[in-house]
Design a protein around this motif. Structure first.
Motif, PDB file in Angstrom:
ATOM      1  N   UNK A  26       2.246   5.319 -22.763  1.00  0.00           N
ATOM      2  CA  UNK A  26       3.340   5.767 -23.629  1.00  0.00           C
ATOM      3  C   UNK A  26       3.744   7.204 -23.311  1.00  0.00           C
ATOM      4  N   UNK A  27       2.792   7.992 -22.825  1.00  0.00           N
ATOM      5  CA  UNK A  27       3.084   9.380 -22.491  1.00  0.00           C
ATOM      6  C   UNK A  27       3.780   9.556 -21.161  1.00  0.00           C
ATOM      7  N   UNK A  28       3.946   8.471 -20.408  1.00  0.00           N
ATOM      8  CA  UNK A  28       4.710   8.539 -19.170  1.00  0.00           C
ATOM      9  C   UNK A  28       3.906   8.586 -17.883  1.00  0.00           C
ATOM     10  N   UNK A  29       2.569   8.501 -17.983  1.00  0.00           N
ATOM     11  CA  UNK A  29       1.743   8.472 -16.773  1.00  0.00           C
ATOM     12  C   UNK A  29       1.652   7.028 -16.287  1.00  0.00           C
ATOM     13  N   UNK A  30       2.026   6.804 -15.038  1.00  0.00           N
ATOM     14  CA  UNK A  30       2.114   5.445 -14.517  1.00  0.00           C
ATOM     15  C   UNK A  30       0.928   5.037 -13.641  1.00  0.00           C
ATOM     16  N   UNK A  31       0.086   6.002 -13.291  1.00  0.00           N
ATOM     17  CA  UNK A  31      -1.072   5.706 -12.444  1.00  0.00           C
ATOM     18  C   UNK A  31      -2.348   5.831 -13.273  1.00  0.00           C
ATOM     19  N   UNK A  32      -3.073   4.737 -13.409  1.00  0.00           N
ATOM     20  CA  UNK A  32      -4.288   4.711 -14.217  1.00  0.00           C
ATOM     21  C   UNK A  32      -5.492   4.392 -13.340  1.00  0.00           C
ATOM     22  N   UNK A  88      -6.957  -4.335  -8.676  1.00  0.00           N
ATOM     23  CA  UNK A  88      -6.782  -2.900  -8.442  1.00  0.00           C
ATOM     24  C   UNK A  88      -5.864  -2.659  -7.252  1.00  0.00           C
ATOM     25  N   UNK A  89      -4.886  -1.768  -7.445  1.00  0.00           N
ATOM     26  CA  UNK A  89      -3.928  -1.453  -6.389  1.00  0.00           C
ATOM     27  C   UNK A  89      -4.371  -0.268  -5.539  1.00  0.00           C
ATOM     28  N   UNK A 105       0.806  -1.212   0.000  1.00  0.00           N
ATOM     29  CA  UNK A 105       0.000   0.000   0.000  1.00  0.00           C
ATOM     30  C   UNK A 105       0.848   1.276   0.000  1.00  0.00           C
ATOM     31  N   UNK A 106       1.845   1.324   0.845  1.00  0.00           N
ATOM     32  CA  UNK A 106       2.663   2.535   0.948  1.00  0.00           C
ATOM     33  C   UNK A 106       3.434   2.777  -0.347  1.00  0.00           C
ATOM     34  N   UNK A 107       3.853   1.700  -1.011  1.00  0.00           N
ATOM     35  CA  UNK A 107       4.555   1.837  -2.289  1.00  0.00           C
ATOM     36  C   UNK A 107       3.632   2.423  -3.353  1.00  0.00           C
ATOM     37  N   UNK A 108       2.379   2.007  -3.330  1.00  0.00           N
ATOM     38  CA  UNK A 108       1.396   2.538  -4.273  1.00  0.00           C
ATOM     39  C   UNK A 108       1.238   4.038  -4.087  1.00  0.00           C
ATOM     40  N   UNK A 109       1.082   4.457  -2.840  1.00  0.00           N
ATOM     41  CA  UNK A 109       0.930   5.876  -2.531  1.00  0.00           C
ATOM     42  C   UNK A 109       2.161   6.657  -2.977  1.00  0.00           C
ATOM     43  N   UNK A 110       3.319   6.133  -2.691  1.00  0.00           N
ATOM     44  CA  UNK A 110       4.563   6.812  -3.061  1.00  0.00           C
ATOM     45  C   UNK A 110       4.695   6.960  -4.573  1.00  0.00           C
ATOM     46  N   UNK A 112       0.078  -5.942 -17.711  1.00  0.00           N
ATOM     47  CA  UNK A 112       1.152  -5.051 -17.295  1.00  0.00           C
ATOM     48  C   UNK A 112       1.748  -5.422 -15.936  1.00  0.00           C
ATOM     49  N   UNK A 113       1.599  -6.680 -15.540  1.00  0.00           N
ATOM     50  CA  UNK A 113       2.046  -7.078 -14.198  1.00  0.00           C
ATOM     51  C   UNK A 113       3.554  -6.910 -13.995  1.00  0.00           C
ATOM     52  N   UNK A 114       4.307  -6.966 -15.077  1.00  0.00           N
ATOM     53  CA  UNK A 114       5.761  -6.852 -14.954  1.00  0.00           C
ATOM     54  C   UNK A 114       6.255  -5.442 -15.260  1.00  0.00           C
ATOM     55  N   UNK A 115       5.331  -4.510 -15.457  1.00  0.00           N
ATOM     56  CA  UNK A 115       5.707  -3.132 -15.772  1.00  0.00           C
ATOM     57  C   UNK A 115       5.451  -2.210 -14.582  1.00  0.00           C
ATOM     58  N   UNK A 116       6.093  -1.060 -14.628  1.00  0.00           N
ATOM     59  CA  UNK A 116       5.978  -0.094 -13.541  1.00  0.00           C
ATOM     60  C   UNK A 116       4.716   0.743 -13.726  1.00  0.00           C
ATOM     61  N   UNK A 117       3.576   0.057 -13.612  1.00  0.00           N
ATOM     62  CA  UNK A 117       2.284   0.693 -13.848  1.00  0.00           C
ATOM     63  C   UNK A 117       1.367   0.390 -12.663  1.00  0.00           C
ATOM     64  N   UNK A 118       0.607   1.400 -12.228  1.00  0.00           N
ATOM     65  CA  UNK A 118      -0.277   1.217 -11.078  1.00  0.00           C
ATOM     66  C   UNK A 118      -1.722   1.312 -11.571  1.00  0.00           C
ATOM     67  N   UNK A 119      -2.442   0.220 -11.477  1.00  0.00           N
ATOM     68  CA  UNK A 119      -3.823   0.164 -11.944  1.00  0.00           C
ATOM     69  C   UNK A 119      -4.765   0.312 -10.765  1.00  0.00           C
ATOM     70  N   UNK A 120      -5.664   1.280 -10.846  1.00  0.00           N
ATOM     71  CA  UNK A 120      -6.636   1.487  -9.782  1.00  0.00           C
ATOM     72  C   UNK A 120      -8.048   1.563 -10.324  1.00  0.00           C
ATOM     73  N   UNK A 121      -9.007   1.645  -9.429  1.00  0.00           N
ATOM     74  CA  UNK A 121     -10.420   1.719  -9.799  1.00  0.00           C
ATOM     75  C   UNK A 121     -11.011   3.029  -9.301  1.00  0.00           C
ATOM     76  N   UNK A 122     -11.801   3.679 -10.140  1.00  0.00           N
ATOM     77  CA  UNK A 122     -12.425   4.944  -9.762  1.00  0.00           C
ATOM     78  C   UNK A 122     -13.941   4.892  -9.809  1.00  0.00           C
ATOM     79  N   UNK A 123     -14.558   5.946  -9.299  1.00  0.00           N
ATOM     80  CA  UNK A 123     -16.019   6.038  -9.197  1.00  0.00           C
ATOM     81  C   UNK A 123     -16.570   4.824  -8.448  1.00  0.00           C
ATOM     82  N   UNK A 124     -15.859   4.433  -7.401  1.00  0.00           N
ATOM     83  CA  UNK A 124     -16.289   3.313  -6.557  1.00  0.00           C
ATOM     84  C   UNK A 124     -17.199   3.875  -5.468  1.00  0.00           C
ATOM     85  N   UNK A 125     -18.440   3.419  -5.447  1.00  0.00           N
ATOM     86  CA  UNK A 125     -19.451   4.012  -4.568  1.00  0.00           C
ATOM     87  C   UNK A 125     -19.748   3.207  -3.311  1.00  0.00           C
TER      88      UNK A 125
END
Length: 215
Positions: A36-42, A88-89, A3-8, A62-75
């Motif tokens: 491709x544009x360099x944004x790592x948090x989706x 979702x991270x 969790x802390x790594x995700x936040x960082x 993308x499990x082996x890439x430096x990408x953080x996948x999250x979920x939004x509009x979670x109610x």
């Protein structure tokens, strides 16, 4: 990822791409362009058709890439749990729902609840939220971050809604640790111009870098 790594990582990147699309196919194309544009948090919003399936699929791709996948509009906590199981991270909500925050805390997954008042901000901190989503940001403008930081200097704020290339530097200078952006970032996708999405993503990353360097 802890969790802390995700936040960082979210704070380091400074930009969370809010992905909304009309279909799963379009969503994946937008994700690839933003990456491709360099944004790592989706942030895949639950308003995207098949959103949980998309989260599961891209988390695997993308499990082996430096990408953080999250979920939004979670109610609600039920949706949060489904997203967590899909990979979702982090979870983002447009408002402060205590039960959703508790659910995420239970499984040590980062949660960013939406807040609009000092009372909500303090309550979210009390329940353990590390980043507070100021939503909708365009209802106030960057000055709201400075106002929040007065009585709550320990708060980490991320505005979403109305953040664009013209004002992103103002949000960062006001004290935002990151920004969430959707429509202004991915508008090229509406006409199938995914190269424009990539170019815009790169500009957002660069504007955050410059604003931080001058802060």
């Amino acid at each position: 990822m802890k969790r802390i790594e995700t936040i960082q990582k979210i704070m380091e990147c400074g930009v969370v791409a809010v992905i909304r699309a009309e279909s799963k196919e379009e969503g994946i194309k937008v994700i690839e362009a933003v990456k491709k544009g360099g944004i790592k948090a989706l942030e895949i919003t639950m308003t995207v058709p098949g959103a949980i399936d998309i989260i599961k699929e891209i988390s695997e791709i993308y499990k082996d890439e430096d990408l953080i996948i999250g979920a939004g509009t979670v109610l609600d906590p039920e949706t949060a749990r489904a997203c967590i199981l899909a990979g979702a991270k982090y979870i983002v909500s447009p408002y402060l729902d205590v039960e959703t925050v508790k659910m995420c805390n239970r499984y040590r997954v980062a949660i960013m609840p939406g807040i609009m008042t000092v009372k909500e901000a303090v309550e979210a901190l009390e329940y353990g939220a590390e980043i507070l989503k100021v939503f909708p940001g365009n209802a106030y403008g960057p000055s709201i971050i400075s106002s929040f930081k007065g009585p709550i200097p320990q708060g980490n704020f991320m505005p979403t809604g109305g953040v664009n290339l013209d004002n992103i530097k103002d949000w960062i200078k006001a004290g935002a640790v990151a920004v969430g952006t959707g429509g202004d970032l991915t508008k090229g996708a509406k006409t199938g111009d995914y190269e424009l999405v990539t170019e815009t993503a790169a500009k957002f990353v660069e504007e955050v870098r410059k604003a931080r360097a001058n802060n």
